[in-house]
Design a protein around this motif. Structure first.
Motif, mmCIF file in Angstrom:
data_model
loop_
_atom_site.group_PDB
_atom_site.id
_atom_site.type_symbol
_atom_site.label_atom_id
_atom_site.label_comp_id
_atom_site.label_asym_id
_atom_site.label_seq_id
_atom_site.Cartn_x
_atom_site.Cartn_y
_atom_site.Cartn_z
ATOM 1 N N ALA A 1 0.828 -1.208 0.000
ATOM 2 C CA ALA A 1 0.000 0.000 0.000
ATOM 3 C C ALA A 1 0.864 1.261 0.000
ATOM 4 C CB ALA A 1 -0.936 -0.017 1.212
ATOM 5 N N VAL A 2 1.964 1.238 0.737
ATOM 6 C CA VAL A 2 2.865 2.392 0.779
ATOM 7 C C VAL A 2 3.502 2.619 -0.591
ATOM 8 C CG1 VAL A 2 5.055 3.214 1.737
ATOM 9 C CG2 VAL A 2 3.333 2.256 3.252
ATOM 10 N N VAL A 3 3.901 1.540 -1.253
ATOM 11 C CA VAL A 3 4.517 1.667 -2.571
ATOM 12 C C VAL A 3 3.519 2.246 -3.575
ATOM 13 C CG1 VAL A 3 5.483 0.366 -4.503
ATOM 14 C CG2 VAL A 3 6.237 -0.122 -2.178
ATOM 15 N N ARG A 4 2.270 1.776 -3.523
ATOM 16 C CA ARG A 4 1.256 2.312 -4.436
ATOM 17 C C ARG A 4 1.031 3.806 -4.207
ATOM 18 N NH1 ARG A 4 -1.298 -2.851 -3.540
ATOM 19 N NH2 ARG A 4 -2.459 -1.961 -1.772
ATOM 20 N N GLU A 5 0.999 4.220 -2.955
ATOM 21 C CA GLU A 5 0.810 5.632 -2.655
ATOM 22 C C GLU A 5 2.031 6.452 -3.090
ATOM 23 O OE1 GLU A 5 -0.922 9.160 -1.323
ATOM 24 O OE2 GLU A 5 -1.745 7.195 -1.851
ATOM 25 N N MET A 6 3.239 5.899 -2.930
ATOM 26 C CA MET A 6 4.439 6.597 -3.394
ATOM 27 C C MET A 6 4.407 6.798 -4.903
ATOM 28 S SD MET A 6 7.597 5.020 -1.166
ATOM 29 C CE MET A 6 8.782 6.010 -2.064
ATOM 30 N N CYS B 1 10.232 -2.016 -10.066
ATOM 31 C CA CYS B 1 9.705 -1.975 -8.699
ATOM 32 C C CYS B 1 9.348 -3.391 -8.265
ATOM 33 C CB CYS B 1 8.480 -1.076 -8.603
ATOM 34 S SG CYS B 1 8.817 0.653 -8.962
ATOM 35 N N LYS B 2 9.879 -3.812 -7.135
ATOM 36 C CA LYS B 2 9.578 -5.165 -6.662
ATOM 37 C C LYS B 2 9.670 -5.208 -5.147
ATOM 38 C CE LYS B 2 12.589 -8.302 -7.664
ATOM 39 N NZ LYS B 2 13.575 -9.154 -8.367
ATOM 40 N N ILE B 3 8.958 -6.180 -4.575
ATOM 41 C CA ILE B 3 8.984 -6.417 -3.129
ATOM 42 C C ILE B 3 9.585 -7.793 -2.900
ATOM 43 C CG2 ILE B 3 7.581 -6.739 -1.062
ATOM 44 C CD1 ILE B 3 5.644 -4.695 -2.165
ATOM 45 N N THR B 4 10.631 -7.853 -2.107
ATOM 46 C CA THR B 4 11.361 -9.096 -1.843
ATOM 47 C C THR B 4 11.263 -9.443 -0.372
ATOM 48 O OG1 THR B 4 12.920 -8.448 -3.587
ATOM 49 C CG2 THR B 4 13.572 -10.270 -2.141
#
Length: 385
Positions: free
Chosen positions: A264-269, A285-288
């Motif tokens: 959610a934080v990444v989407r808002e950024m 952009c990726k989440i690991t």
């Protein structure tokens, strides 16, 4: 008075206090005559010559620095300053094409003074501590150490629970919206004459598109772009409360214990960056999960089960070094390259990989060098130069 009115009152008082501090910092700089005093311009002109005194243009500039500084100062005080045309060239950096616009050394004198005496004192208080690019006492390896400290801080509280999000801003310098930079000038540079000069420097810089782009090679571009995402950085640190977050120029790393909250934080950024006109490279952009290694600024970070942080350098660099050593062997045999040049190449690679946990890679590279060129000592190599 309702709670909403009290909250709005507190917000307005905080905004007024921040505005007073910004005005006080700008007042402390002095007038345009004080900022561009002859002494300051002369000293920064001498600094522009450091490291490039072998150039003919630098020698001519330093030869007439005493009188040339007076001429340039007079133009600035009369609001007649206009930058000369930049020299455009293209370099290839690890397979990536980078267009460079190098300013004339007379403009570098003005840019260096303006950055160190105006932009840095006004922009730095609004920047987060975990933004380490183009700042005194910081740099790339400082950012590596800072990220490693944040990983250890996270491990002491949450273990390896959670993940790290890595973001990359697309075409950060070529796609920079200049209207955002002009808004920052109006916000932080409250004096009219200094703000007009700042706008003029940005206006006269080469643009990739109308109203867009800051060129690589100009010192004001570095300071403007380093501080450009400060509004998103402060939102991330102050409102979201992300302790383990930072970035080096256009590369972000955010660590949080809850992966869903991190998404959610990444989407808002991404939304906030796009509202500013800054594009995000969503492909990168990726989440690991923290149980797996991740990459940040060409380095590989691994958080082990014991809480140890292992940092490895670029693997592609070792591949290129092995190929180059074999090519150098052919050139040495043909007489086109000296052994001293090969030794300098090995010294540069060893200095890079000694900053990481790459003893094994470095050992294998030394073995290859020894197998190809033999066990010649540094003294023997220097004699062959």
């Amino acid at each position: 008075m309702t709670s909403e009115e009290r909250r709005e009152g507190r917000y307005q008082r905080r905004q007024a206090a921040r505005r007073r501090r910004r005005e006080a910092r700008c007042e402390a700089l002095g007038s345009l005559e004080d900022v561009f005093s002859y002494r300051k311009m002369f000293l920064y002109g001498k600094k522009c010559c450091n490291g490039v005194r072998w150039k003919q243009s630098t020698q001519n500039f330093e030869l007439h620095l005493f009188s040339g500084t007076a001429v340039r100062r007079r133009k600035i005080l009369r609001r007649q300053y206009r930058a000369k045309r930049c020299i455009h060239f293209i370099i290839q950096e690890r397979g990536k094409t980078r267009p460079i616009d190098a300013p004339h050394i007379t403009d570098r004198q003005i840019h260096k003074l303006f950055c160190n005496e105006v932009l840095i004192p006004l922009y730095t208080p609004a920047m987060i501590h975990d933004n380490g690019a183009s700042r005194k006492g910081m740099g790339l390896h400082y950012q590596y150490r800072r990220l490693a400290d944040q990983l250890r801080w996270h491990y002491r509280r949450y273990g390896r629970t959670g993940g790290v999000a890595t973001l990359d801003l697309k075409q950060f310098f070529p796609g920079a919206p200049r209207w955002v930079i002009f808004q920052r000038h109006a916000r932080y540079i409250t004096k009219e004459d200094l703000r007009q000069l700042a706008d003029r420097i940005v206006d006269q810089a080469p643009a990739t598109a109308p109203g867009r782009g800051m060129p690589l090679g100009l010192e004001p571009s570095q300071q403007e772009m380093v501080s450009l995402p400060s509004s998103v950085d402060n939102w991330l640190k102050c409102q979201v409360g992300a302790h383990c977050a930072g970035h080096y120029m256009d590369d972000y790393a955010i660590i949080m214990p809850d992966i869903e909250q991190l998404k959610a934080v990444v989407r808002e950024m991404v939304r906030r960056f796009e509202a500013m006109g800054i594009r995000v490279n969503k492909r990168k952009c990726k989440i690991t999960p923290l149980t797996e290694p991740f990459r940040f600024c060409k380095a590989r970070f691994t958080l082990t089960e014991s809480g140890r942080v292992i940092i490895n350098g670029s693997r592609d660099g070792i591949k290129r070094a092995r190929r180059k050593l074999k090519m150098f062997h052919r050139e040495v045999e043909a007489g086109r390259r000296s052994l001293a040049g090969v030794h300098d190449f090995m010294n540069s690679h060893e200095a890079y990989y000694r900053n990481f946990n790459d003893h094994g890679r470095l050992l294998r590279l030394r073995r290859l060098h020894h197998a190809i060129f033999g066990g010649a000592s540094c003294t023997e190599l220097s004699k062959t130069a």
